[in-house]
Design a protein around this motif. Structure first.
Motif: not given
Length: 970
Positions: A816-833
């Protein structure tokens, strides 16, 4: 880099380059439609500089989505274009709408952890609550009289409720209708919505209905999606429905960058609410001359003789009525090539005495044998039989005859699930374990059900015959005392039906279906996969009827519900067997498919049956009232009396155009009237005009090999890679074969903590951090627990629940008080092989100097840094790949990576790592090796992981298994 567009023909090139505004591409059969779609996507990304995540691409099936994903990712990789596959909206209408609902769930009626129904779930949900509908005024006008039975009523009711959703009808308007049937439908729909809401459920057609409501009621959500999605493409547009058109037009907005692709001559899904008018009237939706129209008419699939045959078929019908034409005029042309000068469309016919099949079966077998002996056929999978239905007796008898004469048949939708030996034996075993069943199944004196004969003779007798054999003596020793105990059960057991199922798998009668050798056969381990399906059915039954253990008070009721209702409805409705999406024609088998199943496929030899068919009326009186009364969004389009002929012609056009080298029209010839005549009057002339197959020299044909589909499979870091590393045998059962696990309660705690932390993050990212208070957190936590426990039917002890809440509160108090640090939540990422796609989820926080940091939450106590070194090393390598992907996706530097342990009470909850770029290659190589082992079905393990075995459903099976351990790992 060679530009694939250089191989495009002029029509395809026009379609690829038509990027702006509305575009209609009419793609005839075999005209390179998928190639054109892929190249159009690549063109938008490379030439038009459109970000991949700004594209929305809709396919008709999940399989088509996977094929398109594979081909697009391969093409972009060839061009060295990096992109995050998860950000591209590519999938079916339902999967894309579901994603939108998940992203903006707080704006919908849906709560977290909602249950998604398949068709059976939906009907069973209505069946269990049919009395709620029977009480409504005039409900019988919609669902039929009570005498028809609850199951029949629930089927009718489901059909009409889905119609309201698919046509995007307003129940408030229907309520005021002069027609009592329409008012009754409105009452039923409103009651159904109330029940769905109460149970936090969503059905298949409701996915789109909810998405449309979201877009209509929340202009800010619509604006956000329009900003993000700038180009839309839709495949198989001839099979879209009213609500899908409305969603597309809303998303396209004023830009109107909407490209639709399809073939009006292959519209097959009216029975599911599709309307051919969407494609035929598409140009009229926009200002005059603003819609670019392209026709793809060069066929790269078929012999010219086959193309001539189906062109002539379409010309046999008059498509005009009152100055309107109900198809786009087109002539399909063959590719420029040399073809064998041999009739490519032939007939196969034989006649029998009434009720006999001997000559017909012999003629079909003679044709297949001649084809094989010609030296031109290299595999049975080059032959496909197409029928209107594969469930009728005539088709099933032919399949059994061919299998009995050495021709394996692949027919996953032929309703043979309950005929399979492994299923009959398993049902027989369950009946044996409950000796009271023959008595308690009768709910009243003289009551009788046809399925009891199946249970007694095909299941119970088959099982007891096996039980008497010496090799099954161990199973008899186990089963006999258990059956005696169940017959007079006095105390609650610590297992239910599914627990008995998993115990039975340890005995050779069932375990031989599950061994690795059984998986290598022609049928790809069909028996093992059928048993896995059976496990899912049992767990579904227990879920729907709140059965967690065998309880003497409810046992008789549960047995009746399971055998008299649940299994009976499944047997009558039909269960599809396993279908390998990556191989639509399994090697070593001829395929028996419905014409609908064959859509989008091609086979060297197509044998088209069901020639006794005649056009069938599909609309009902209620359909006519809805259309004629102006309740639908548009006035009637096709003349009602012509629809059945139009659809009949389209269906068989689709069937005929599947053939590459040889098309065979096959009929068991019968004289008679109406349905007794075969071929029917609609095929008689064309059938007799074809040469008999026996007059054709089969050695002159060149038969193509069946097309191989290279579908990239998707793997997630946690549910695939980690599971396989922990125990490859568990992976084989629960991921590859898809058995339903019954011991899953520990997951609830972690999911509850994760969901509530995500609620905090989402509020912060919406700019509402002032709302993040202990009271708000308690409210989110309670709602999440209510929904999760309702869905999973698993409940946490009060002390465990309080411990989970403290995990979240501790996190709040620390951050609490550091919420400005959150940039994105539950970011889905993929590696295409090259061979697979790896996916994961992670949270991002702001780092120093414009960098970002990666956080992965763990709802447990911080581990011992020394004892758990190996586990932490695995987590670290996973985070390194996450960090690498985030840098590629966003161009932002990742400075640090953290594991955050919410269970840490007093110390530092973080375990932090600095990013080591050199380790990434090594980690990805390890993933490559694991995926290679999965895809080559190498599930051998070095030793049994005792810690995991304790709570594993497959333990009894594994305890008796003859293990072949991996020596290289030991």
């Amino acid at each position: 880099m060679k530009d694939s567009r250089s191989s495009a023909n002029p029509q395809q090139l026009a379609a690829i380059n038509a990027s702006e505004g509305p575009v209609l591409i009419i793609a005839g059969p075999g005209s390179g439609k998928t190639f054109t779609l892929v190249e159009r996507i690549v063109h938008l990304i490379t030439a038009k500089k459109v970000a991949p995540e700004s594209l929305l691409v809709v396919t008709f099936t999940d399989k088509a989505a996977r094929e398109l994903t594979t081909r697009v990712s391969n093409r972009l990789a060839e061009l060295d274009i990096r992109f995050n596959l998860n950000e591209m909206y590519l999938g079916t209408f339902h999967s894309i709408c579901l994603r939108v609902l998940e992203e903006f769930r707080e704006f919908t009626r849906l709560k977290r952890s909602f249950t998604l129904f398949d068709q059976f779930d939906q009907q069973y949900f209505l069946y269990q609550r049919i009395n709620d509908f029977r009480e409504l005024a005039d409900a019988q006008l919609v669902m039929g009289d009570d005498q028809t039975g609850r199951w029949a009523q629930s089927e009718q009711l489901m059909k009409w409720l889905n119609k309201v959703s698919e046509e995007a009808l307003d129940p408030r308007v229907l309520e005021k209708a002069p027609d009592p049937e329409v008012r009754a439908l409105a009452r039923c729909f409103l009651k159904y919505q109330e029940l769905l809401d109460e149970n936090n459920c969503l059905d298949f057609s409701g996915i789109q209905y909810e998405a449309l409501q979201l877009l209509r009621r929340h202009p800010d959500v619509l604006a956000q999606l329009r900003d993000k999605i700038t180009y839309l493409m839709v495949d198989e547009y001839q099979d879209t429905n009213t609500i899908q058109e409305q969603i597309l037009l809303l998303l396209a907005g004023e830009r109107s960058n909407l490209c639709v692709v399809g073939d009006d001559d292959q519209g097959l899904y009216r029975f599911r609410g599709a309307t051919i008018r969407n494609i035929l009237e598409f140009p009229q939706l926009f200002p005059p001359d603003s819609c670019t129209q392209v026709r793809l008419t060069v066929n790269y699939r078929s012999h010219p003789g086959i193309i001539d045959f189906y062109n002539e078929w379409m010309e046999r019908l008059d498509w005009e009525e009152q100055g309107k034409t109900f198809r786009f005029p087109k002539q399909i042309l063959p590719r420029e090539d040399s073809f064998p000068e041999v009739p490519a469309a032939v007939r196969l016919g034989a006649s029998d005495e009434k009720g006999e099949n001997e000559n017909w079966h012999a003629e079909v077998l003679a044709f297949l044998t001649a084809l094989r002996d010609s030296g031109r056929l290299s595999d049975w999978n080059q032959v496909a039989f197409l029928f209107r239905s594969v469930k009728n007796d005539r088709v099933l008898e032919l399949a059994r005859f061919l299998e009995g004469h050495g021709v394996p048949v692949y027919s996953p939708r032929s309703n043979m699930f309950f005929e399979r030996e492994e299923i009959r034996l398993m049902i027989g075993a369950l009946i044996f374990l409950f000796p009271q069943f023959p008595k308690v199944r009768q709910w009243a004196e003289g009551a009788q059900l046809a399925i009891w004969d199946y249970y007694d003779h095909q299941c119970f007798r088959a099982f007891t015959d096996e039980l008497r054999k010496p090799e099954n003596s161990r199973m008899l020793e186990w089963a006999r005392p258990l059956a005696k105990r169940h017959a007079v059960l006095t105390q609650t057991a610590d297992y239910a039906f599914s627990g008995l199922f998993y115990q039975l798998l340890q005995f050779p009668l069932f375990s031989h279906f599950l061994d690795e050798e059984a998986m290598q056969g022609v049928d790809k381990g069909r028996a093992a996969r059928n048993l896995a399906t059976f496990s899912k059915l049992l767990t579904k039954f227990e879920y729907l009827h709140y059965v967690t253990v065998l309880n003497p008070e409810y046992l008789e009721r549960d047995l009746r519900n399971l055998f008299n209702q649940f299994f009976r409805f499944l047997k009558e409705g039909g269960i599809g067997e396993y279908e390998d999406e990556a191989e639509y024609a399994p090697k070593g088998c001829v395929s028996f498919l419905t014409i609908h199943q064959s859509k989008g496929l091609e086979f060297p030899v197509v044998v088209c049956g069901s020639l006794e068919a005649v056009p069938r009326k599909q609309h009902t009186d209620l359909d006519e009232i809805l259309e004629g009364g102006g309740y639908l969004s548009k006035a009637r389009f096709e003349p009602l009396e012509r629809i059945k002929h139009f659809d009949f012609w389209r269906l068989y056009y689709t069937a005929f155009s599947r053939a590459q080298n040889l098309l065979v029209l096959a009929a068991q010839e019968r004289d008679g009237k109406g349905l007794g005549k075969s071929p029917s009057k609609y095929f008689g002339d064309v059938f007799r005009a074809l040469p008999d197959w026996r007059t054709v020299n089969l050695t002159q044909f060149t038969l193509e090999k069946v097309k191989e589909i290279n579908l990239k499979r998707e793997y997630s870091f946690t549910s695939h890679i980690t599971l396989f590393e922990n125990c490859a045998e568990q992976y084989r059962f629960f991921k590859e074969l898809e058995f339903a696990a019954i011991r899953v309660s520990p997951m609830l705690f972690g999911t509850l903590v994760h969901q509530t932390i995500e609620d905090i993050h989402k509020a912060v990212l919406r700019g509402e951090e002032h709302t993040v208070t202990p009271d708000a957190i308690d409210a989110w936590f309670s709602t999440n627990y209510a929904m999760l426990s309702k869905k999973e039917r698993v409940f946490l002890a009060p002390s465990t629940l309080e411990a989970a809440r403290k995990h979240v509160i501790r996190y709040y108090e620390r951050e609490n008080g550091n919420w400005d640090r959150i940039k994105e939540t539950e970011v889905e990422i993929s590696l295409v092989k090259d061979d697979y796609i790896l996916k994961g989820n992670v949270d991002l926080i702001r780092g120093d100097g414009g960098t970002v940091e990666v956080v992965d939450f763990k709802s447990e106590k911080k581990p011992d840094m020394e004892k758990d070194r190996e586990r932490l090393r695995r987590y670290q390598s996973q985070l390194e790949v996450y960090a690498h992907l985030i840098e590629e996706r966003t161009g932002q530097k990742v400075s640090r990576m953290h594991l955050y342990y919410t269970g840490e009470q007093d110390g530092n909850p973080y375990v932090s790592f600095t990013k080591d770029d050199r380790a990434i290659g090594k980690t990805v190589s390890r993933f490559d090796e694991i995926v290679h082992r999965i895809e080559s079905a190498d599930y051998r393990i070095a030793a049994r992981p005792d810690r995991l075995c304790e709570n594993c459903d497959m333990r009894a099976y594994c305890d008796t298994k003859n293990w072949n351990f991996r020596e290289d790992d030991r």
